[in-house]
Scaffold this motif. Structure first.
Motif, PDB file in Angstrom:
ATOM      1  N   PRO A  31      -4.478 -18.082   9.211  1.00 23.63           N
ATOM      2  CA  PRO A  31      -5.884 -17.815   9.553  1.00 23.63           C
ATOM      3  C   PRO A  31      -6.069 -17.682  11.055  1.00 23.63           C
ATOM      4  O   PRO A  31      -5.307 -18.258  11.841  1.00 23.63           O
ATOM      5  N   VAL A  32      -7.059 -16.912  11.460  1.00 22.37           N
ATOM      6  CA  VAL A  32      -7.345 -16.718  12.883  1.00 22.37           C
ATOM      7  C   VAL A  32      -7.966 -17.987  13.447  1.00 22.37           C
ATOM      8  O   VAL A  32      -9.021 -18.432  12.980  1.00 22.37           O
ATOM      9  N   PRO A  33      -7.332 -18.627  14.452  1.00 19.93           N
ATOM     10  CA  PRO A  33      -7.917 -19.847  15.032  1.00 19.93           C
ATOM     11  C   PRO A  33      -9.110 -19.494  15.926  1.00 19.93           C
ATOM     12  O   PRO A  33      -9.017 -18.590  16.760  1.00 19.93           O
ATOM     13  N   PRO A  34     -10.240 -20.178  15.765  1.00 16.74           N
ATOM     14  CA  PRO A  34     -11.391 -19.924  16.643  1.00 16.74           C
ATOM     15  C   PRO A  34     -11.037 -20.199  18.099  1.00 16.74           C
ATOM     16  O   PRO A  34     -10.392 -21.187  18.412  1.00 16.74           O
ATOM     17  N   ASP A  43     -20.963 -20.824  18.096  1.00 14.07           N
ATOM     18  CA  ASP A  43     -22.315 -21.088  17.583  1.00 14.07           C
ATOM     19  C   ASP A  43     -23.319 -20.004  17.953  1.00 14.07           C
ATOM     20  O   ASP A  43     -24.532 -20.211  17.841  1.00 14.07           O
ATOM     21  N   SER A  44     -22.827 -18.841  18.415  1.00 15.36           N
ATOM     22  CA  SER A  44     -23.737 -17.715  18.628  1.00 15.36           C
ATOM     23  C   SER A  44     -23.986 -17.050  17.274  1.00 15.36           C
ATOM     24  O   SER A  44     -23.235 -17.257  16.318  1.00 15.36           O
ATOM     25  N   PRO A  45     -25.048 -16.257  17.136  1.00 17.54           N
ATOM     26  CA  PRO A  45     -25.408 -15.706  15.823  1.00 17.54           C
ATOM     27  C   PRO A  45     -24.285 -14.989  15.093  1.00 17.54           C
ATOM     28  O   PRO A  45     -24.103 -15.177  13.889  1.00 17.54           O
ATOM     29  N   ILE A  46     -23.507 -14.168  15.796  1.00 17.87           N
ATOM     30  CA  ILE A  46     -22.469 -13.415  15.087  1.00 17.87           C
ATOM     31  C   ILE A  46     -21.400 -14.349  14.520  1.00 17.87           C
ATOM     32  O   ILE A  46     -20.888 -14.121  13.416  1.00 17.87           O
ATOM     33  N   ARG A  47     -21.091 -15.425  15.224  1.00 18.63           N
ATOM     34  CA  ARG A  47     -20.080 -16.355  14.726  1.00 18.63           C
ATOM     35  C   ARG A  47     -20.631 -17.196  13.571  1.00 18.63           C
ATOM     36  O   ARG A  47     -19.899 -17.546  12.644  1.00 18.63           O
ATOM     37  N   LEU A  48     -21.921 -17.496  13.592  1.00 17.54           N
ATOM     38  CA  LEU A  48     -22.529 -18.230  12.481  1.00 17.54           C
ATOM     39  C   LEU A  48     -22.557 -17.368  11.222  1.00 17.54           C
ATOM     40  O   LEU A  48     -22.201 -17.825  10.132  1.00 17.54           O
ATOM     41  N   VAL A  49     -22.976 -16.119  11.362  1.00 17.96           N
ATOM     42  CA  VAL A  49     -23.069 -15.227  10.203  1.00 17.96           C
ATOM     43  C   VAL A  49     -21.686 -14.951   9.627  1.00 17.96           C
ATOM     44  O   VAL A  49     -21.468 -15.076   8.418  1.00 17.96           O
ATOM     45  N   HIS A  50     -20.743 -14.587  10.468  1.00 14.35           N
ATOM     46  CA  HIS A  50     -19.423 -14.180   9.993  1.00 14.35           C
ATOM     47  C   HIS A  50     -18.565 -15.359   9.531  1.00 14.35           C
ATOM     48  O   HIS A  50     -17.496 -15.144   8.948  1.00 14.35           O
ATOM     49  N   PHE A  97      -9.858  -8.025  10.444  1.00 13.90           N
ATOM     50  CA  PHE A  97     -10.465  -7.377  11.602  1.00 13.90           C
ATOM     51  C   PHE A  97     -11.732  -8.122  12.026  1.00 13.90           C
ATOM     52  O   PHE A  97     -11.936  -8.390  13.222  1.00 13.90           O
ATOM     53  N   ILE A  98     -12.572  -8.470  11.070  1.00 17.06           N
ATOM     54  CA  ILE A  98     -13.802  -9.199  11.384  1.00 17.06           C
ATOM     55  C   ILE A  98     -13.475 -10.548  12.014  1.00 17.06           C
ATOM     56  O   ILE A  98     -14.091 -10.960  13.002  1.00 17.06           O
ATOM     57  N   ALA A  99     -12.481 -11.243  11.451  1.00 19.63           N
ATOM     58  CA  ALA A  99     -12.125 -12.569  11.962  1.00 19.63           C
ATOM     59  C   ALA A  99     -11.595 -12.500  13.388  1.00 19.63           C
ATOM     60  O   ALA A  99     -12.007 -13.283  14.258  1.00 19.63           O
ATOM     61  N   VAL A 100     -10.684 -11.560  13.649  1.00 24.52           N
ATOM     62  CA  VAL A 100     -10.077 -11.468  14.981  1.00 24.52           C
ATOM     63  C   VAL A 100     -11.118 -11.069  16.024  1.00 24.52           C
ATOM     64  O   VAL A 100     -11.174 -11.660  17.110  1.00 24.52           O
ATOM     65  N   THR A 101     -11.942 -10.079  15.707  1.00 22.46           N
ATOM     66  CA  THR A 101     -12.907  -9.594  16.696  1.00 22.46           C
ATOM     67  C   THR A 101     -14.083 -10.549  16.900  1.00 22.46           C
ATOM     68  O   THR A 101     -14.729 -10.512  17.945  1.00 22.46           O
ATOM     69  N   THR A 102     -14.348 -11.405  15.917  1.00 21.21           N
ATOM     70  CA  THR A 102     -15.463 -12.346  16.049  1.00 21.21           C
ATOM     71  C   THR A 102     -15.020 -13.681  16.632  1.00 21.21           C
ATOM     72  O   THR A 102     -15.683 -14.236  17.504  1.00 21.21           O
ATOM     73  N   PHE A 103     -13.891 -14.203  16.144  1.00 21.72           N
ATOM     74  CA  PHE A 103     -13.484 -15.564  16.488  1.00 21.72           C
ATOM     75  C   PHE A 103     -12.227 -15.639  17.347  1.00 21.72           C
ATOM     76  O   PHE A 103     -11.984 -16.666  17.987  1.00 21.72           O
ATOM     77  N   GLY A 104     -11.417 -14.586  17.338  1.00 20.87           N
ATOM     78  CA  GLY A 104     -10.131 -14.647  18.008  1.00 20.87           C
ATOM     79  C   GLY A 104     -10.214 -14.517  19.515  1.00 20.87           C
ATOM     80  O   GLY A 104     -11.266 -14.189  20.086  1.00 20.87           O
ATOM     81  N   GLU A 105      -9.091 -14.776  20.160  1.00 23.59           N
ATOM     82  CA  GLU A 105      -9.000 -14.645  21.612  1.00 23.59           C
ATOM     83  C   GLU A 105      -9.340 -13.213  22.015  1.00 23.59           C
ATOM     84  O   GLU A 105      -8.961 -12.261  21.344  1.00 23.59           O
ATOM     85  N   GLY A 107      -8.407 -11.060  24.214  1.00 25.23           N
ATOM     86  CA  GLY A 107      -7.328 -10.085  24.378  1.00 25.23           C
ATOM     87  C   GLY A 107      -6.812  -9.580  23.045  1.00 25.23           C
ATOM     88  O   GLY A 107      -6.542  -8.382  22.881  1.00 25.23           O
ATOM     89  N   GLU A 108      -6.676 -10.482  22.062  1.00 24.43           N
ATOM     90  CA  GLU A 108      -6.237 -10.074  20.728  1.00 24.43           C
ATOM     91  C   GLU A 108      -7.287  -9.204  20.054  1.00 24.43           C
ATOM     92  O   GLU A 108      -6.948  -8.259  19.341  1.00 24.43           O
ATOM     93  N   ALA A 109      -8.548  -9.522  20.284  1.00 23.58           N
ATOM     94  CA  ALA A 109      -9.627  -8.708  19.718  1.00 23.58           C
ATOM     95  C   ALA A 109      -9.552  -7.280  20.259  1.00 23.58           C
ATOM     96  O   ALA A 109      -9.680  -6.301  19.504  1.00 23.58           O
ATOM     97  N   GLU A 110      -9.330  -7.145  21.558  1.00 21.18           N
ATOM     98  CA  GLU A 110      -9.246  -5.811  22.161  1.00 21.18           C
ATOM     99  C   GLU A 110      -8.051  -5.039  21.612  1.00 21.18           C
ATOM    100  O   GLU A 110      -8.142  -3.837  21.338  1.00 21.18           O
ATOM    101  N   LYS A 111      -6.915  -5.721  21.420  1.00 18.36           N
ATOM    102  CA  LYS A 111      -5.737  -5.051  20.866  1.00 18.36           C
ATOM    103  C   LYS A 111      -5.992  -4.583  19.437  1.00 18.36           C
ATOM    104  O   LYS A 111      -5.581  -3.488  19.040  1.00 18.36           O
ATOM    105  N   THR A 112      -6.684  -5.410  18.662  1.00 16.16           N
ATOM    106  CA  THR A 112      -6.993  -5.062  17.274  1.00 16.16           C
ATOM    107  C   THR A 112      -7.912  -3.855  17.208  1.00 16.16           C
ATOM    108  O   THR A 112      -7.724  -2.945  16.389  1.00 16.16           O
ATOM    109  N   ILE A 113      -8.910  -3.828  18.073  1.00 13.19           N
ATOM    110  CA  ILE A 113      -9.835  -2.690  18.118  1.00 13.19           C
ATOM    111  C   ILE A 113      -9.100  -1.418  18.520  1.00 13.19           C
ATOM    112  O   ILE A 113      -9.299  -0.352  17.940  1.00 13.19           O
TER     113      ILE A 113
END
Length: 280
Positions: A31-34, A43-50, A97-105, A107-113
């Motif tokens: 699992p993607v570690p927060p 605790d911002s809205p996107i992290r709460l929803v996702h 993809f949702i997990a990495v771009t919302t909760f992940g580091e 740099g990893e989010a940018e690589k995934t995108i």
């Protein structure tokens, strides 16, 4: 030696089954570690929803059904996706993809995108009428994003937090817009009002078709590996219940009517159980 309480064993078993559903555990995927260095603050809205699993599953099915009403998005799936033979894999990749771009580091989010953008460059072709399509088309990407964002939020409002303030709902759209723009979507809503306006504006681009109806039936009938049949059915019913009436009509789906009430109650109960299990 301290023995774990029965409730703790149940909690751990439930967490393990959910993680195996969304991650290729057998293949070593974890699992993607927060991260505190993510694109979005804790605790911002996107992290709460996702983070809310049941509302995301219901919203994910709703969003996919909506996406198939756009001829360009639909043809891209028909021509370039292994959706029919590997629905579970597609769902896992989307969830990842949702997990990495919302909760992940970050740099990893940018690589995934960037990786998804490279894949999109290979997705192109023609519609049955000869019109060219491409997964890099900003308006097609805008519809895909709009369907996802509105569906995830509707699921959250229905099954997690109906009292979410409008200001936080607007912030959710502003935050999710960051990812959408990095993927090339344009226009992108930054508030609930803008999202509702875009839904009205883009509706004339949507089309009912046998292919869209076929994909809808496939989405609602195929059961991801490890999902009990009853759970798959209630999630599908809950997703169809959340669809706008015009979308149900265009996809040849019947309104669940009173049949939605048991599904709503079951989804609410499941959501409460998973929030307990994941200590949210």
């Amino acid at each position: 030696m301290v023995l774990a309480r029965p409730s703790e064993k149940i909690r751990e078993r439930l967490v393990g089954r959910i993680r195996a559903l969304f991650n290729d555990v057998e293949g070593g995927q974890q699992p993607v570690p927060p991260s505190d260095n993510a694109l979005f603050e804790r605790d911002s809205p996107i992290r709460l929803v996702h983070a809310d699993i049941v509302s995301m599953m219901v919203g994910g099915v709703r969003g996919l059904l909506l996406q198939m009403l756009h001829p360009h998005a639909l043809q891209g799936v028909l021509d370039h996706s292994d959706f029919r033979s590997d629905m579970h894999g597609r769902l896992r990749r989307t969830a990842r993809f949702i997990a990495v771009t919302t909760f992940g580091e970050a740099g990893e989010a940018e690589k995934t995108i960037a990786r998804v953008n490279r894949i999109h460059q290979q997705v192109a072709g023609t519609l049955p009428d000869g019109t060219a399509y491409s997964a890099t088309n900003p308006q097609t990407l805008a519809w895909v994003h709009l369907a996802e964002a509105t569906s995830f939020l509707e699921g959250y409002l229905r099954y997690a937090r109906s009292s979410m303030p409008y200001a936080q709902q607007d912030e959710y759209f502003r935050q999710f817009a960051v990812i959408a723009r990095k993927l090339g979507a344009d226009p992108v809503p930054e508030s609930r009002a803008e999202a509702e306006h875009m839904l009205r504006d883009m509706r004339p681009q949507l089309r009912s078709s046998p292919e869209a109806k076929d994909i809808a039936r496939l989405v609602l009938s195929q059961r991801p590996q490890g999902t009990p049949p009853a759970v798959q059915q209630l999630l599908g019913t809950a997703a169809v219940d959340l669809l706008p009436p015009y979308a149900r009509s265009m996809l040849g789906l019947q309104s669940p009517g009173l049949g939605a009430l048991p599904a709503r109650a079951a989804a609410q109960t499941m959501g409460t159980a998973l929030r307990w299990a994941f200590r949210q």
